[in-house]
Structure formats: C-alpha cells, structure tokens
Motif scaffolding. Structure first.
Motif, PDB file in Angstrom:
ATOM      1  N   THR A  65     -57.314  84.014  38.901  1.00  0.00           N
ATOM      2  CA  THR A  65     -57.365  84.060  37.436  1.00  0.00           C
ATOM      3  C   THR A  65     -58.480  85.001  36.995  1.00  0.00           C
ATOM      4  O   THR A  65     -59.640  84.817  37.361  1.00  0.00           O
ATOM      5  N   LEU A  66     -58.102  86.000  36.227  1.00  0.00           N
ATOM      6  CA  LEU A  66     -59.057  86.978  35.718  1.00  0.00           C
ATOM      7  C   LEU A  66     -59.484  86.575  34.307  1.00  0.00           C
ATOM      8  O   LEU A  66     -58.638  86.408  33.423  1.00  0.00           O
ATOM      9  N   THR A  67     -60.749  86.413  34.120  1.00  0.00           N
ATOM     10  CA  THR A  67     -61.296  86.065  32.803  1.00  0.00           C
ATOM     11  C   THR A  67     -61.941  87.296  32.191  1.00  0.00           C
ATOM     12  O   THR A  67     -62.972  87.770  32.667  1.00  0.00           O
ATOM     13  N   ARG A  68     -61.290  87.813  31.145  1.00  0.00           N
ATOM     14  CA  ARG A  68     -61.885  88.952  30.431  1.00  0.00           C
ATOM     15  C   ARG A  68     -63.042  88.448  29.590  1.00  0.00           C
ATOM     16  O   ARG A  68     -62.931  87.468  28.853  1.00  0.00           O
ATOM     17  N   ASP A  69     -64.164  89.101  29.682  1.00  0.00           N
ATOM     18  CA  ASP A  69     -65.340  88.629  28.973  1.00  0.00           C
ATOM     19  C   ASP A  69     -66.212  89.801  28.550  1.00  0.00           C
ATOM     20  O   ASP A  69     -65.978  90.948  28.926  1.00  0.00           O
ATOM     21  N   ILE A  70     -67.189  89.474  27.729  1.00  0.00           N
ATOM     22  CA  ILE A  70     -68.170  90.450  27.252  1.00  0.00           C
ATOM     23  C   ILE A  70     -69.547  89.883  27.551  1.00  0.00           C
ATOM     24  O   ILE A  70     -69.881  88.777  27.099  1.00  0.00           O
ATOM     25  N   ALA A  71     -70.319  90.590  28.311  1.00  0.00           N
ATOM     26  CA  ALA A  71     -71.695  90.160  28.587  1.00  0.00           C
ATOM     27  C   ALA A  71     -72.621  90.741  27.522  1.00  0.00           C
ATOM     28  O   ALA A  71     -72.550  91.934  27.200  1.00  0.00           O
ATOM     29  N   THR A  72     -73.435  89.906  26.974  1.00  0.00           N
ATOM     30  CA  THR A  72     -74.342  90.353  25.924  1.00  0.00           C
ATOM     31  C   THR A  72     -75.588  89.472  25.923  1.00  0.00           C
ATOM     32  O   THR A  72     -75.705  88.542  26.722  1.00  0.00           O
ATOM     33  N   THR A  73     -76.487  89.790  25.063  1.00  0.00           N
ATOM     34  CA  THR A  73     -77.721  89.008  24.909  1.00  0.00           C
ATOM     35  C   THR A  73     -77.851  88.592  23.459  1.00  0.00           C
ATOM     36  O   THR A  73     -77.154  89.108  22.575  1.00  0.00           O
ATOM     37  N   GLY A  74     -78.731  87.658  23.219  1.00  0.00           N
ATOM     38  CA  GLY A  74     -78.940  87.187  21.857  1.00  0.00           C
ATOM     39  C   GLY A  74     -80.224  86.396  21.748  1.00  0.00           C
ATOM     40  O   GLY A  74     -81.079  86.440  22.639  1.00  0.00           O
ATOM     41  N   LYS A  75     -80.319  85.661  20.673  1.00  0.00           N
ATOM     42  CA  LYS A  75     -81.512  84.854  20.424  1.00  0.00           C
ATOM     43  C   LYS A  75     -81.109  83.578  19.701  1.00  0.00           C
ATOM     44  O   LYS A  75     -80.040  83.499  19.093  1.00  0.00           O
ATOM     45  N   ILE A  76     -81.984  82.590  19.777  1.00  0.00           N
ATOM     46  CA  ILE A  76     -81.768  81.323  19.104  1.00  0.00           C
ATOM     47  C   ILE A  76     -82.264  81.441  17.664  1.00  0.00           C
ATOM     48  O   ILE A  76     -83.366  81.931  17.413  1.00  0.00           O
ATOM     49  N   VAL A  77     -81.425  81.030  16.733  1.00  0.00           N
ATOM     50  CA  VAL A  77     -81.812  81.016  15.332  1.00  0.00           C
ATOM     51  C   VAL A  77     -81.458  79.651  14.755  1.00  0.00           C
ATOM     52  O   VAL A  77     -80.592  78.947  15.270  1.00  0.00           O
ATOM     53  N   ALA A  78     -82.149  79.287  13.710  1.00  0.00           N
ATOM     54  CA  ALA A  78     -81.850  78.017  13.044  1.00  0.00           C
ATOM     55  C   ALA A  78     -80.500  78.131  12.345  1.00  0.00           C
ATOM     56  O   ALA A  78     -80.205  79.141  11.691  1.00  0.00           O
TER      57      ALA A  78
END
Length: 421
Positions: A65-78
């Motif tokens: 099973t191939l899972t297409r995905d996007i790797a990215t970064t982020g931050k925690i916000v309220a």
C-alpha cells in the motif's frame, strides 16, 4: 694473542632471479584468469564500466500500500488566541503584562476617552430634562382634562335647566298663560342647550385624545433618549478592555500610555486550554489539500493523528498555511510556537508495485534505472507513477523482487551494463 674473525670463511652467494619473480607472476596470472572468466561469462564486449558496490544504494521492488503524503514542518499555536482592539480613540493603560495569567472577564486594559465620557454626561442631562418635560406634560394634560370635564358638566346643567323651562312652557301654553313667542323662545333655549352639551362632550373626548397623543409622543422621545444613553453607557463600559477567554497575556501590540485610534490592536490573550498545529505547505501541493485529511504529527518520540481544520486561501512566501486540529494528550507538554514535523496523508493506494525513493528519480528523469542481474547492473527503461515521501509507484519496467540501484545513475555514464564489484 689476537683472535681472528670469520670473514675469511664467508662465501658470497648470488641472488636467484627466478625465485624473486615467482610470486608476482603467480598473482598476476590468477587475476587475469578470474577477470577472463567473469568477462567471458557476461559477454565482456558489452561491459565498459565497473563500480564498487559500497558506492551504490539498492532497494527491492515490493507489492504493498502506497501512502501519498507531504512532509512539512510547523509550529504549535493556540486554537483560540483573540486579539483585543481599542473600542474608541484615547489614551491606553495596559494593566496586564505579557505572561500574566488572566481569567474570563478580567480587565486587562483601559482607555481614557474624554470625548466619549463627556458625551455620555450631556446625553444623561438631556434625558433628565426630557423626563421632567414628560412629567410636566402629564400634569398639564390632567389640568386640561379637568377643564374640559367642567365645561361638559356645566353644559349638562344648562341642558337640564332648559329642559325644565321647556316643560313648564308646555303647561303654560296649554292654559294660555304665556304668549306663543315666549313659548318658542323656551324651545330655542332647550335646543341650544342640547347643542352646547353635545359639543362639550365631543370637546372633552377630543381633548382627552389630544392629550393622550402628546403624552405618548413625549414618552417616545424619552425612550429614544434612553437608548442613546444606554448605547453611550455601553461604549464607556467597553473602554475597560476585558479578557474574552481565560489564559495568559501574549504580546503587547502598543506602547503603555500611548495615544491610539479606534479599532487599533492592543494585546493578545492566549487560551491555553486547546492547541492546534499550524503547517507551512508548499504551494505546489495546495490544490491537493482538503479539509478533513488526516495529518501525522510528530512530537519527538510521540506521534498523533489529527485532521486539517482550515486552509488559508492565500499564498505567502510560496507556502500555504494550514491548521490541524488534534486530540490533546496528557503526555504532551505543549508550548506556544513549539516546532514539530508533520506528514499530510493525501491518498492510500493498495496493492501497488513500489520501490524506495532515491536519487535515481531526479538523475534519470524518472525514465531509466539500473536493475541488478547478479553482479551486473543493466540499464532499464521504466515508468513511474504516484510518489510519497518514502516510496514511489512503479508502472512499467520492473516486478516484485527486482533489485534496483536507487542512488544516482550518473556514475554509470549511460553504459548499458556495468559490473558491480
């Protein structure tokens, strides 16, 4: 007596050149023999290159099973961090400092607006005058109604007197004790008294309706003025800026005792009861994003699954901002602006032939690869399909169990076959 050495007994032996050259000749012959066997086994005329195995990376094609995905970064916000704005122009006094904890309804800043407070006092004074005028109008209405009632009562008395004189005239005219002229005058007086009584009654009713209308009109004016005063009281009360949520004070957005205008940002309040993840997604993937998509969030060793709750409609710095809502976990000690890595799961493709991603995709343009046949890497035409961050779909050119060189194909120099030693 001197003892002589043994130099006279030594004999010079000449080196044997055949023995000196024996081992290098044997080793060279062995290398030539092995090389000849290898070249003869694979058709040496087609192999023009050889590469060390340690310089390459290999991967086996597999079905899964191939899972297409996007790797990215982020931050925690309220999830809820409202910005408080000034409700009117004036001088601001900030009562809460950044980092202070506040509760719902606490006053965190005040605005001093002389114009607004003076306007409230003027309108309150005007309301008091209108209330006095209303009470005076009610008194005048009662006085006018009393006068009208007096006029009506006097008209009734006059009517009764005229009626009595008319009846007395009827008796006298029958006995011929008065003249006909006096009799007719008595009848005229009765008719006049009836008219005056009817008009007095109508006048009293009209006066009552008129006074009722005037009182109602003045009462409406007073009610309108009460609304004006109530609105100004609300605006003056709004000069005390209150926290809309419980949490901590974020940043001051203006200076202490600064002169600010209406609707100018003052400070932020951060609600610490709920957090969201804010991701920066490359704009090339913006069209593939959709609300409700699952997102894998990595907090060190802990991984949580959330879903996209909002997607920004604008692009900034070639990135699209997306918000991810996830269940809070007691094991997490989240902080505002804490960094994290994420993986947006776009699609799951079951029963797909796939291989690990590598530099061969970019260096070969996704059209060629070197497949291993024993120790020989053979140039193979391929067609690739959907891609994820770790795997890529193979449409043509391979089957499950094949081993490909997934590192860069540049060292192969476009050779059809290369020996991997």
């Amino acid at each position: 007596m001197m003892i002589q050495d043994t130099s006279g007994q030594d004999t010079v032996v000449q080196p044997n050149m055949s023995k000196k050259l024996k081992w290098p000749l044997v080793a060279g012959a062995a290398v030539l023999l092995v090389s000849g066997l290898v070249w003869s086994s694979v058709g040496g005329s087609q192999i023009s290159e050889s590469i060390k195995r340690s310089e390459l990376r290999f991967a086996t094609l597999e079905q899964g099973t191939l899972t297409r995905d996007i790797a990215t970064t982020g931050k925690i916000v309220a999830a809820n961090a409202p910005i408080l704005y000034s409700t009117d122009q004036g001088t601001v006094t900030l009562l809460a400092k950044p980092g202070d904890r506040v509760e719902l309804g606490d006053v965190v800043a005040t605005i001093e607006s002389h114009k607004l407070t003076n306007s409230l006092k003027q309108q309150e004074a005007l309301l008091e005058g209108m209330l006095s005028a209303l009470e005076r109008a009610r008194l005048d209405a009662r006085r006018e109604q009393l006068k009208a009632q007096q006029t009506l009562d006097m008209a009734k008395v006059d009517l009764e007197a005229a009626d009595r004189e008319s009846r007395r005239g009827d008796e006298l005219i029958e006995n011929k004790l008065i003249s006909k002229i006096d009799f007719e005058k008595g009848k005229d007086d009765l008719h006049k008294a009836k008219l005056l009584s009817a008009h007095a009654k109508q006048e009293a009713e009209l006066m009552r309706d008129t006074l009722t209308f005037e009182i109602k009109n003045k009462a409406s004016e007073v009610n309108r003025q009460k609304l004006v005063v109530s609105e100004l009281e609300r605006q003056v009360a709004a000069l005390n800026i209150k926290a809309p949520v419980g949490g901590i004070i974020g940043n001051w957005l203006t200076e202490q005792k600064a002169r600010i205008g209406q609707s100018q940002p003052i400070l932020t309040v951060v609600d610490l009861s709920a957090f969201e993840a804010e991701l920066a997604v490359p704009e090339s993937y913006a069209d593939e994003l959709g609300l409700g998509m699952h997102v894998e969030l990595s907090f060190g060793e802990l991984t949580l699954i959330g879903e996209l709750s909002s997607i920004s409609p604008e692009v900034r710095n070639r990135e699209v901002t997306a918000r991810v809502r996830f269940e809070q976990d007691d094991r997490l000690h989240l902080r505002q602006n804490q960094r994290l890595s994420a993986r947006v799961l776009l699609e799951n493709r079951p029963n797909v032939l796939m291989v690990k991603r590598g530099a061969f995709v970019s260096t070969g343009g996704g059209r060629e690869v070197y497949a291993m046949n024993g120790d020989i890497a053979e140039q193979t035409d391929i067609q690739l399909g959907a891609r994820s961050m770790s795997h890529i779909e193979v449409l043509q050119g391979g089957k499950a169990g094949d081993v490909w060189v997934i590192s860069s194909i540049q060292p192969f120099n476009k050779a059809e076959q290369v020996l991997v030693r």
